[in-house]
Design a protein around this motif. Structure first.
Motif, mmCIF file in Angstrom:
data_model
loop_
_atom_site.group_PDB
_atom_site.id
_atom_site.type_symbol
_atom_site.label_atom_id
_atom_site.label_comp_id
_atom_site.label_asym_id
_atom_site.label_seq_id
_atom_site.Cartn_x
_atom_site.Cartn_y
_atom_site.Cartn_z
ATOM 1 N N GLN A 41 0.826 -1.204 0.000
ATOM 2 C CA GLN A 41 0.000 0.000 0.000
ATOM 3 C C GLN A 41 0.863 1.259 0.000
ATOM 4 O O GLN A 41 0.561 2.232 -0.704
ATOM 5 C CB GLN A 41 -0.926 0.010 1.217
ATOM 6 C CG GLN A 41 -1.937 1.135 1.216
ATOM 7 C CD GLN A 41 -3.007 0.934 2.279
ATOM 8 O OE1 GLN A 41 -2.780 0.261 3.285
ATOM 9 N NE2 GLN A 41 -4.178 1.497 2.054
ATOM 10 N N GLU A 42 1.958 1.234 0.741
ATOM 11 C CA GLU A 42 2.846 2.388 0.815
ATOM 12 C C GLU A 42 3.536 2.675 -0.524
ATOM 13 O O GLU A 42 3.804 3.828 -0.855
ATOM 14 C CB GLU A 42 3.910 2.155 1.892
ATOM 15 C CG GLU A 42 3.362 2.150 3.306
ATOM 16 C CD GLU A 42 4.415 1.710 4.317
ATOM 17 O OE1 GLU A 42 5.582 1.500 3.900
ATOM 18 O OE2 GLU A 42 4.072 1.582 5.500
ATOM 19 N N GLY A 67 -4.072 -7.192 0.530
ATOM 20 C CA GLY A 67 -3.249 -6.614 -0.520
ATOM 21 C C GLY A 67 -3.901 -6.727 -1.885
ATOM 22 O O GLY A 67 -3.809 -5.814 -2.713
ATOM 23 N N ALA A 68 -4.580 -7.856 -2.112
ATOM 24 C CA ALA A 68 -5.287 -8.029 -3.387
ATOM 25 C C ALA A 68 -6.399 -7.004 -3.525
ATOM 26 O O ALA A 68 -6.651 -6.487 -4.624
ATOM 27 C CB ALA A 68 -5.855 -9.438 -3.480
ATOM 28 N N SER A 69 -7.063 -6.683 -2.429
ATOM 29 C CA SER A 69 -8.124 -5.668 -2.463
ATOM 30 C C SER A 69 -7.552 -4.290 -2.762
ATOM 31 O O SER A 69 -8.163 -3.484 -3.473
ATOM 32 C CB SER A 69 -8.869 -5.658 -1.128
ATOM 33 O OG SER A 69 -9.535 -6.887 -0.913
ATOM 34 N N ALA A 96 -9.148 -13.117 -4.722
ATOM 35 C CA ALA A 96 -9.518 -13.366 -6.119
ATOM 36 C C ALA A 96 -10.849 -12.700 -6.454
ATOM 37 O O ALA A 96 -11.036 -12.185 -7.559
ATOM 38 C CB ALA A 96 -9.600 -14.863 -6.380
ATOM 39 N N LYS A 97 -11.775 -12.713 -5.500
ATOM 40 C CA LYS A 97 -13.068 -12.066 -5.721
ATOM 41 C C LYS A 97 -12.891 -10.564 -5.924
ATOM 42 O O LYS A 97 -13.551 -9.957 -6.784
ATOM 43 C CB LYS A 97 -13.990 -12.326 -4.536
ATOM 44 C CG LYS A 97 -14.496 -13.754 -4.429
ATOM 45 C CD LYS A 97 -15.375 -13.920 -3.197
ATOM 46 C CE LYS A 97 -15.855 -15.352 -3.038
ATOM 47 N NZ LYS A 97 -16.670 -15.524 -1.804
ATOM 48 N N ALA A 102 -12.819 -6.064 -9.896
ATOM 49 C CA ALA A 102 -12.123 -4.979 -10.585
ATOM 50 C C ALA A 102 -12.117 -5.201 -12.092
ATOM 51 O O ALA A 102 -12.223 -4.253 -12.879
ATOM 52 C CB ALA A 102 -10.690 -4.867 -10.068
ATOM 53 N N LEU A 103 -12.020 -6.459 -12.492
ATOM 54 C CA LEU A 103 -11.978 -6.768 -13.921
ATOM 55 C C LEU A 103 -13.323 -6.564 -14.612
ATOM 56 O O LEU A 103 -13.392 -6.586 -15.842
ATOM 57 C CB LEU A 103 -11.508 -8.206 -14.132
ATOM 58 C CG LEU A 103 -10.027 -8.461 -13.798
ATOM 59 C CD1 LEU A 103 -9.702 -9.942 -13.945
ATOM 60 C CD2 LEU A 103 -9.118 -7.629 -14.689
#
Length: 297
Positions: A41-42, A67-69, A96-97, A102-103
């Protein structure tokens, strides 16, 4: 290293959704940095948003679903990132969700590599739902994610009914059995976009050859089919060989680490001689050049 080498190989042949070659690469490699969600994030704005990054390698870090979010929020409206590798992290189903969501709005990402992330069926189902509407993703790596027949069926349904963009699907080293593989084979009967399908290291059986044989008789686009380590015997090899007599597009069939003996090999040789193709057997690739005393058509 393997993930980066694979990305380099894919890069040479990938095109944008408009069909133009992707030549203006701005790769950012942050692999094996020990990145946690907080560190990601940083650094996200500095390393990605302000660089016009087209390729981001975050493999072999400590990234979780959080992190994926964080990544998903960037990907949703990002207009430059075409390749994203998260090999050997732990984003799990919820991560993954988030990426799948996002996709739904992202218009540029072409390659998503989630090898070994504990994505499981719930994450795969979310990605499969996204494939119904996403028109840009062409390469999806889901190997070693504990995917079962449930996830395989969700992907098959997307390929069968809605998606006509995905060209490469990697499902190696999962928990897919005969039932899930047969669903994927049925999807190949009507799908006109998939070029490569990899199923090595699942829990398949010899009977899947009949389903894939039927698919190969009808399919006109698949170039590579990986059925290595699938428990295939002579009967299965002969079923595939008969299908190859009708098929006019498959160029590589991987049958390494199966139980094919002389009779099965003979049938495959006949299939090879009918047109130029390559069949990979354990320790020995069979191609027309292996048989100099035969005249090729």
């Amino acid at each position: 290293m393997a993930a980066r080498a694979r990305a380099d190989s894919e890069r040479r042949s990938l095109q944008s959704p408009s069909g133009k070659a992707l030549n203006n690469f701005v790769p950012v490699c942050l692999a094996a940095r020990g990145y946690t969600d907080g560190v990601l994030q940083e650094n996200l704005e500095k390393e990605i948003l302000n660089t016009g990054c087209t390729e981001l390698d975050l493999s072999e870090n400590l990234i979780t679903q959080r992190g994926a979010s964080i990544l998903a929020k960037v990907i949703r409206l990002n207009k430059t990132l075409t390749h994203l590798s998260l090999v050997n992290n732990r984003i799990e189903s919820n991560g993954a969700k988030a990426l799948a969501n996002a996709l739904n709005t992202n218009k540029v990402l072409i390659l998503l590599d989630l090898w070994n992330n504990e994505v499981k069926d719930e994450g795969v189902k979310a990605l499969a739902t996204t494939l119904a509407t996403n028109k840009t993703l062409t390469h999806l790596y889901l190997g070693k994610n504990e995917v079962t027949d449930t996830g395989a069926k969700a992907l098959a349904d997307a390929l069968k009914n809605q998606n006509n963009t995905l060209t490469h699907l990697y499902l190696r080293k999962n928990k897919i059995t005969k039932a899930g593989a047969e669903e994927l084979a049925k999807a190949l009967e009507t799908n006109r976009s998939l070029r490569e399908l990899y199923l090595f290291g699942n829990l398949l059986e010899n009977e899947v050859t009949h389903a894939f044989g039927n698919a190969l008789r009808r399919n006109i686009t698949l170039l590579v089919l990986d059925l290595a380590g699938s428990g295939i015997n002579n009967d299965g090899a002969q079923a595939l060989a008969r299908a190859l007599e009708k098929n006019r597009c498959l160029t590589i069939l991987d049958l390494a680490d199966n139980n094919i003996e002389d009779d099965g090999v003979d049938s495959l040789i006949d299939a090879i001689m009918s047109r130029v193709r390559k069949i990979i057997m354990t320790g020995y690739p069979l191609t027309p050049s292996c048989f100099r005393d035969h005249d090729l058509p």
